[in-house]
Design a protein around this motif. Sequence first.
Motif, PDB file in Angstrom:
ATOM      1  N   CYS A 273       0.853  -1.195   0.000  1.00 26.48           N
ATOM      2  CA  CYS A 273       0.000   0.000   0.000  1.00 26.48           C
ATOM      3  C   CYS A 273       0.891   1.249   0.000  1.00 26.48           C
ATOM      4  CB  CYS A 273      -0.916   0.004   1.218  1.00 26.48           C
ATOM      5  SG  CYS A 273      -2.459  -0.879   0.901  1.00 26.48           S
ATOM      6  N   ARG A 275       1.026   3.745   2.071  1.00 29.89           N
ATOM      7  CA  ARG A 275       1.501   4.125   3.418  1.00 29.89           C
ATOM      8  C   ARG A 275       1.743   5.641   3.513  1.00 29.89           C
ATOM      9  NH1 ARG A 275       3.436   0.010   6.547  1.00 29.89           N
ATOM     10  NH2 ARG A 275       3.040   1.565   8.150  1.00 29.89           N
ATOM     11  N   SER A 277      -0.865   7.793   4.154  1.00 33.02           N
ATOM     12  CA  SER A 277      -1.992   8.422   4.861  1.00 33.02           C
ATOM     13  C   SER A 277      -1.539   9.342   5.995  1.00 33.02           C
ATOM     14  CB  SER A 277      -2.934   7.343   5.394  1.00 33.02           C
ATOM     15  OG  SER A 277      -2.221   6.379   6.122  1.00 33.02           O
ATOM     16  N   SER A 281      -2.343  13.198   6.129  1.00 34.13           N
ATOM     17  CA  SER A 281      -3.203  13.715   7.202  1.00 34.13           C
ATOM     18  C   SER A 281      -2.582  14.893   7.944  1.00 34.13           C
ATOM     19  CB  SER A 281      -3.535  12.605   8.194  1.00 34.13           C
ATOM     20  OG  SER A 281      -4.379  11.670   7.565  1.00 34.13           O
ATOM     21  N   ARG A 313      -8.347   6.317  -4.807  1.00 41.90           N
ATOM     22  CA  ARG A 313      -8.486   6.455  -3.350  1.00 41.90           C
ATOM     23  C   ARG A 313      -8.062   7.844  -2.867  1.00 41.90           C
ATOM     24  NH1 ARG A 313      -8.437   1.350  -4.480  1.00 41.90           N
ATOM     25  NH2 ARG A 313      -9.670  -0.075  -3.215  1.00 41.90           N
ATOM     26  N   PHE A 320     -14.487  12.118   1.268  1.00 46.13           N
ATOM     27  CA  PHE A 320     -14.944  11.921   2.653  1.00 46.13           C
ATOM     28  C   PHE A 320     -14.767  13.195   3.475  1.00 46.13           C
ATOM     29  CE2 PHE A 320     -14.805   7.482   1.407  1.00 46.13           C
ATOM     30  CZ  PHE A 320     -15.908   6.962   2.070  1.00 46.13           C
ATOM     31  N   LEU A 377      -2.940   0.258   9.992  1.00 49.18           N
ATOM     32  CA  LEU A 377      -3.632  -0.972   9.639  1.00 49.18           C
ATOM     33  C   LEU A 377      -4.259  -0.744   8.273  1.00 49.18           C
ATOM     34  CD1 LEU A 377      -4.167  -3.576  11.293  1.00 49.18           C
ATOM     35  CD2 LEU A 377      -6.311  -2.563  12.042  1.00 49.18           C
ATOM     36  N   ASN A 378      -4.349  -1.802   7.461  1.00 48.53           N
ATOM     37  CA  ASN A 378      -4.963  -1.614   6.139  1.00 48.53           C
ATOM     38  C   ASN A 378      -6.476  -1.421   6.265  1.00 48.53           C
ATOM     39  OD1 ASN A 378      -5.369  -4.318   6.869  1.00 48.53           O
ATOM     40  ND2 ASN A 378      -5.536  -4.956   4.744  1.00 48.53           N
ATOM     41  N   ALA A 383     -11.998  -1.870   8.782  1.00 49.14           N
ATOM     42  CA  ALA A 383     -13.436  -2.084   8.600  1.00 49.14           C
ATOM     43  C   ALA A 383     -13.898  -3.276   9.439  1.00 49.14           C
ATOM     44  CB  ALA A 383     -13.730  -2.313   7.123  1.00 49.14           C
ATOM     45  N   ILE A 415     -12.159  11.741   7.347  1.00 48.73           N
ATOM     46  CA  ILE A 415     -12.260  10.359   6.859  1.00 48.73           C
ATOM     47  C   ILE A 415     -12.736   9.455   7.993  1.00 48.73           C
ATOM     48  CG2 ILE A 415     -11.060   8.433   5.752  1.00 48.73           C
ATOM     49  CD1 ILE A 415      -8.960  10.342   4.738  1.00 48.73           C
ATOM     50  N   HIS A 416     -12.197   9.717   9.173  1.00 54.38           N
ATOM     51  CA  HIS A 416     -12.410   8.774  10.273  1.00 54.38           C
ATOM     52  C   HIS A 416     -13.882   8.593  10.653  1.00 54.38           C
ATOM     53  CE1 HIS A 416     -11.258   6.303  13.579  1.00 54.38           C
ATOM     54  NE2 HIS A 416     -11.971   7.051  14.402  1.00 54.38           N
TER      55      HIS A 416
HETATM   56  C1  LIG Z   1     -13.078   2.851  10.303  1.00 51.36           C
HETATM   57  C2  LIG Z   1     -12.085   3.485   9.378  1.00 51.36           C
HETATM   58  C3  LIG Z   1     -11.417   4.628   9.786  1.00 51.36           C
HETATM   59  C4  LIG Z   1     -10.493   5.238   8.937  1.00 51.36           C
HETATM   60  N1  LIG Z   1      -9.844   6.350   9.382  1.00 51.36           N
HETATM   61  C5  LIG Z   1      -8.931   6.959   8.604  1.00 51.36           C
HETATM   62  C6  LIG Z   1      -8.229   8.100   9.067  1.00 51.36           C
HETATM   63  O1  LIG Z   1      -8.435   8.586  10.187  1.00 51.36           O
HETATM   64  N2  LIG Z   1      -7.296   8.659   8.240  1.00 51.36           N
HETATM   65  C7  LIG Z   1      -7.057   8.158   6.983  1.00 51.36           C
HETATM   66  O2  LIG Z   1      -6.195   8.703   6.270  1.00 51.36           O
HETATM   67  N3  LIG Z   1      -7.725   7.090   6.528  1.00 51.36           N
HETATM   68  C8  LIG Z   1      -8.644   6.467   7.283  1.00 51.36           C
HETATM   69  N4  LIG Z   1      -9.320   5.369   6.803  1.00 51.36           N
HETATM   70  C9  LIG Z   1      -9.190   4.999   5.392  1.00 51.36           C
HETATM   71  C10 LIG Z   1      -8.109   3.974   4.992  1.00 51.36           C
HETATM   72  O3  LIG Z   1      -8.198   2.836   5.760  1.00 51.36           O
HETATM   73  C11 LIG Z   1      -6.716   4.569   5.075  1.00 51.36           C
HETATM   74  O4  LIG Z   1      -6.663   5.803   4.383  1.00 51.36           O
HETATM   75  C12 LIG Z   1      -5.676   3.666   4.414  1.00 51.36           C
HETATM   76  O5  LIG Z   1      -5.705   2.398   4.989  1.00 51.36           O
HETATM   77  C13 LIG Z   1      -4.310   4.306   4.585  1.00 51.36           C
HETATM   78  O6  LIG Z   1      -3.293   3.521   4.077  1.00 51.36           O
HETATM   79  P1  LIG Z   1      -2.442   3.953   2.791  1.00 51.36           P
HETATM   80  O7  LIG Z   1      -1.937   5.320   2.943  1.00 51.36           O
HETATM   81  O8  LIG Z   1      -1.468   2.886   2.527  1.00 51.36           O
HETATM   82  O9  LIG Z   1      -3.585   3.967   1.680  1.00 51.36           O
HETATM   83  P2  LIG Z   1      -3.544   3.651   0.135  1.00 51.36           P
HETATM   84  O10 LIG Z   1      -4.331   2.408  -0.070  1.00 51.36           O
HETATM   85  O11 LIG Z   1      -2.177   3.683  -0.387  1.00 51.36           O
HETATM   86  O12 LIG Z   1      -4.400   4.853  -0.478  1.00 51.36           O
HETATM   87  C14 LIG Z   1      -3.847   6.105  -0.866  1.00 51.36           C
HETATM   88  C15 LIG Z   1      -4.493   7.217  -0.069  1.00 51.36           C
HETATM   89  O13 LIG Z   1      -5.871   7.313  -0.385  1.00 51.36           O
HETATM   90  C16 LIG Z   1      -6.632   7.656   0.765  1.00 51.36           C
HETATM   91  N5  LIG Z   1      -7.559   6.554   1.076  1.00 51.36           N
HETATM   92  C17 LIG Z   1      -7.318   5.232   0.954  1.00 51.36           C
HETATM   93  N6  LIG Z   1      -8.405   4.533   1.302  1.00 51.36           N
HETATM   94  C18 LIG Z   1      -9.336   5.426   1.649  1.00 51.36           C
HETATM   95  C19 LIG Z   1     -10.684   5.313   2.086  1.00 51.36           C
HETATM   96  N7  LIG Z   1     -11.277   4.129   2.225  1.00 51.36           N
HETATM   97  N8  LIG Z   1     -11.367   6.438   2.371  1.00 51.36           N
HETATM   98  C20 LIG Z   1     -10.794   7.643   2.222  1.00 51.36           C
HETATM   99  N9  LIG Z   1      -9.519   7.815   1.805  1.00 51.36           N
HETATM  100  C21 LIG Z   1      -8.817   6.712   1.517  1.00 51.36           C
HETATM  101  C22 LIG Z   1      -5.627   7.857   1.891  1.00 51.36           C
HETATM  102  O14 LIG Z   1      -5.306   9.217   1.976  1.00 51.36           O
HETATM  103  C23 LIG Z   1      -4.435   7.034   1.428  1.00 51.36           C
HETATM  104  O15 LIG Z   1      -3.232   7.505   1.965  1.00 51.36           O
HETATM  105  C24 LIG Z   1     -10.259   4.718   7.644  1.00 51.36           C
HETATM  106  C25 LIG Z   1     -10.926   3.557   7.242  1.00 51.36           C
HETATM  107  C26 LIG Z   1     -11.820   2.946   8.095  1.00 51.36           C
HETATM  108  C27 LIG Z   1     -12.516   1.697   7.663  1.00 51.36           C
END
Ligand SMILES: Cc1cc2nc3c(=O)[nH]c(=O)nc-3n(C[C@H](O)[C@H](O)[C@H](O)COP(=O)(O)OP(=O)(O)OC[C@H]3O[C@@H](n4cnc5c(N)ncnc54)[C@H](O)[C@@H]3O)c2cc1C
Length: 531
Positions: A273, A275, A277, A281, A313, A320, A377-378, A383, A415-416
Motif C-alpha cells: 500500500c 503508506r 496516509s 493527514s 483512493r 470523505f 492498519l490496512n 473495517a 475520513i475517520h
Molecule cells: C473505520 C475506518 C477509519 C479510517 N480512518 C482513517 C483516518 O483517520 N485517516 C485516513 O487517512 N484514513 C482512514 N481510513 C481509510 C483507509 O483505511 C486509510 O486511508 C488507508 O488504509 C491508509 O493507508 P495507505 O496510505 O497505505 O492507503 P492507500 O491504499 O495507499 O491509499 C492512498 C491514499 O488514499 C486515501 N484513502 C485510501 N483509502 C481510503 C478510504 N477508504 N477512504 C478515504 N480515503 C482513503 C488515503 O489518503 C491514502 O493515503 C479509515 C478507514 C476505516 C474503515
Amino acid sequence: MRQISKIYFTFKGETFNNLINQKNFKLFSRVTQKNLSFGYLCNNKKMKDSINIVWLKRDLRTTDHLPLYEAENKQQNYIIIYLFEPNQINYDDYSLRHKQFIYHSIIEMNKLLKKYNREVMIFNESADVVFDYLTSKYDVTNVISYQESGTKNSWLRDKKIKLLLKKNKTKWLEFEKQAVIRGSKDRNGWDKYWYSYANSEIINNNYSINDYLYEKTPFDFSIKKNKELEKYPSQFQPAGEKYALKYLDSFISSRGKNYNIHISQPEKSRYSCGRLSTYLSWGNISVKQVYQKVKNSSNYKLNKRAFNSFLARLKWRSHFIQKFEVDCSYEYTCINRGYEKMEFKNNDYLLESWKSGNTGFPLVDASMKCLINNGWLNFRMRAMLVSFLCHYLNQDWKRGVYHLAQLFLDYEPGIHYTQFQMQAGVTGINSIRVYNPIKQSKENDTNGVFIKKWIPELSKINHKIVHEPWILTDIDLNGNVIPHIYKKPIISTDFKNSSVRKKLWSLRKDSFVKEESIRILNIHVRRKTSK
Ligand SMILES: Cc1cc2nc3c(=O)[nH]c(=O)nc-3n(C[C@H](O)[C@H](O)[C@H](O)COP(=O)(O)OP(=O)(O)OC[C@H]3O[C@@H](n4cnc5c(N)ncnc54)[C@H](O)[C@@H]3O)c2cc1C
C-alpha cells in the motif's frame, strides 16, 4: 516607521548605557556575536511593527504550500506559527502519538527553514490567547492559513478567532485545501473540480532570508518539559516531508506494483500500500504532489491498474473530508439521524476486550495489537474491527470511535468519522457490510503470518487452525489443555447471523430513515441529470 531612541551595546551581559529607562523602551533589533551585542531601542509608545502570520495546522511542509507562498509574496515580515492548543490536543480524539508526529514534522520543517533564518514557532496555548498576545505586540496585517475541515471543537475555535481578528482589523486569509469546498450545498461538478485541483500547477515555494529578529514569547513551547514529545518511538512511520517523499518514491518504483493484489491482506499491504496516509493527514505532503508524481512517473504505464486504484483512493480522501466539511456533527451523531433510535447491548467488558485486543478472535486481536504498537492498519482490517464491535459485540459505534482515532497515526477527522459510520452501517445509503472475522482471517491471512506476528501464543499453531484455535481438541493437542493455547472467545463463534445486521436493515424501511437517506444523497452524492 519607528524612531530609534537609543543605541546601546553590551559586553558579557552588561549594558553600557545607564540612561535607558526599561519601561519606556523596547528592544527593536539586536545583533549578537560571542559576548558582544549591540542594537537599538525604540520608544514603546511608537507604532507597532507590521507583520503577517502564517498559521500552520494540518499542513506541516515547506513545499506546495499556498499560505507560505502568499506570505513571501506580500513583501512584509512574517512569522510561522504552530499551536499546540490544550483544548484541541487534549480532546478525546488526540493522543501522544499524534503530538509526537506533529512535533517531529515541525523539527524537520525547521531544519529546512534554518538556512533562510526562519523557523516554525511553537506555542503551547489556546489560539485566542496567542492571537490576543501577537496582535497586542505587533500590527498583524494578515493571518494566512489553510481552511480546516475539523471537528466541532476546531469550528468553535475558528469562530472565536474570526471575531478576535476582525476586532483587531486583521484579515484572515484562509485557503481551500485538497479541493474541499467550504459552503458546498451539493456535489454537482465536484468530481471535475477535484481533477482540476489535482492537475493544477504545484506551488514552487521560495524563501527569502529573514533579517527580522522576533521577541521570544511567554508561550514558547518548552522542549525541556516535553521529553515525551522529543522521543519518537521507532515503530511509528518517521515524521516529516523528507520521509513522505521517500515512501512515495518507493511506492512508485517498486512497492506499488502489487497494490491491488495485496490491499486487503493485513501483512502484505504493509508493503504494497502507499503508506502515505499519515503524511497526507498531517500535511507533510499534498494530495496534488502525490497525484502528479504517480501519474507522471515512468512506471505509471507499467502499473496502470494498480496506480489508478491508488489514485482513485486519493480522490476518496477529499470526498470523505468534503462530507465532514459540510457537517461536522458526524463526529457524534449518525449521518442518517434515523439510526439514532437504534439500540445496542452496550457492555463494558466486551468493549474493553475489543480495545485491548483480547476478544479471543485471533485476527481481531492481532489487528488491534498491531495498531496499538505502530498506528497503521490496512483498510479491510479497520473495517473488520468496526464491524466486529458494532455487528457482533452489539456496541454503539460511538463507544469505539475515539479509541481508533487515538490509535490511528493517520487520524483525519473527515475520513475517520464518515468511514467509521459507513462500516457501522448507520448512513442509510451504503450497503451494510458485516465482516466475519474467521472468513477474513482465512481469506486474507491464509498462512496466519500476521496473526502469529502479533499473538506469540499462536506462533506454533498450524496455520489451518490458527484462525479458530478453539476448534482444537484434546487429541489435536496431544494432551495439552485447550484454554492454555489462546483466550476463550468472548462471544459465540457462530457467525451465521448477526441480529444487529437484521435490525440495521429493517430500519431502512423506517420513514424517517428513508427521508434522511434522500437528504444525505442530495448533499453528498452527485445526482445524474435526467435526459
Ligand atoms: C473505520 C475506518 C477509519 C479510517 N480512518 C482513517 C483516518 O483517520 N485517516 C485516513 O487517512 N484514513 C482512514 N481510513 C481509510 C483507509 O483505511 C486509510 O486511508 C488507508 O488504509 C491508509 O493507508 P495507505 O496510505 O497505505 O492507503 P492507500 O491504499 O495507499 O491509499 C492512498 C491514499 O488514499 C486515501 N484513502 C485510501 N483509502 C481510503 C478510504 N477508504 N477512504 C478515504 N480515503 C482513503 C488515503 O489518503 C491514502 O493515503 C479509515 C478507514 C476505516 C474503515
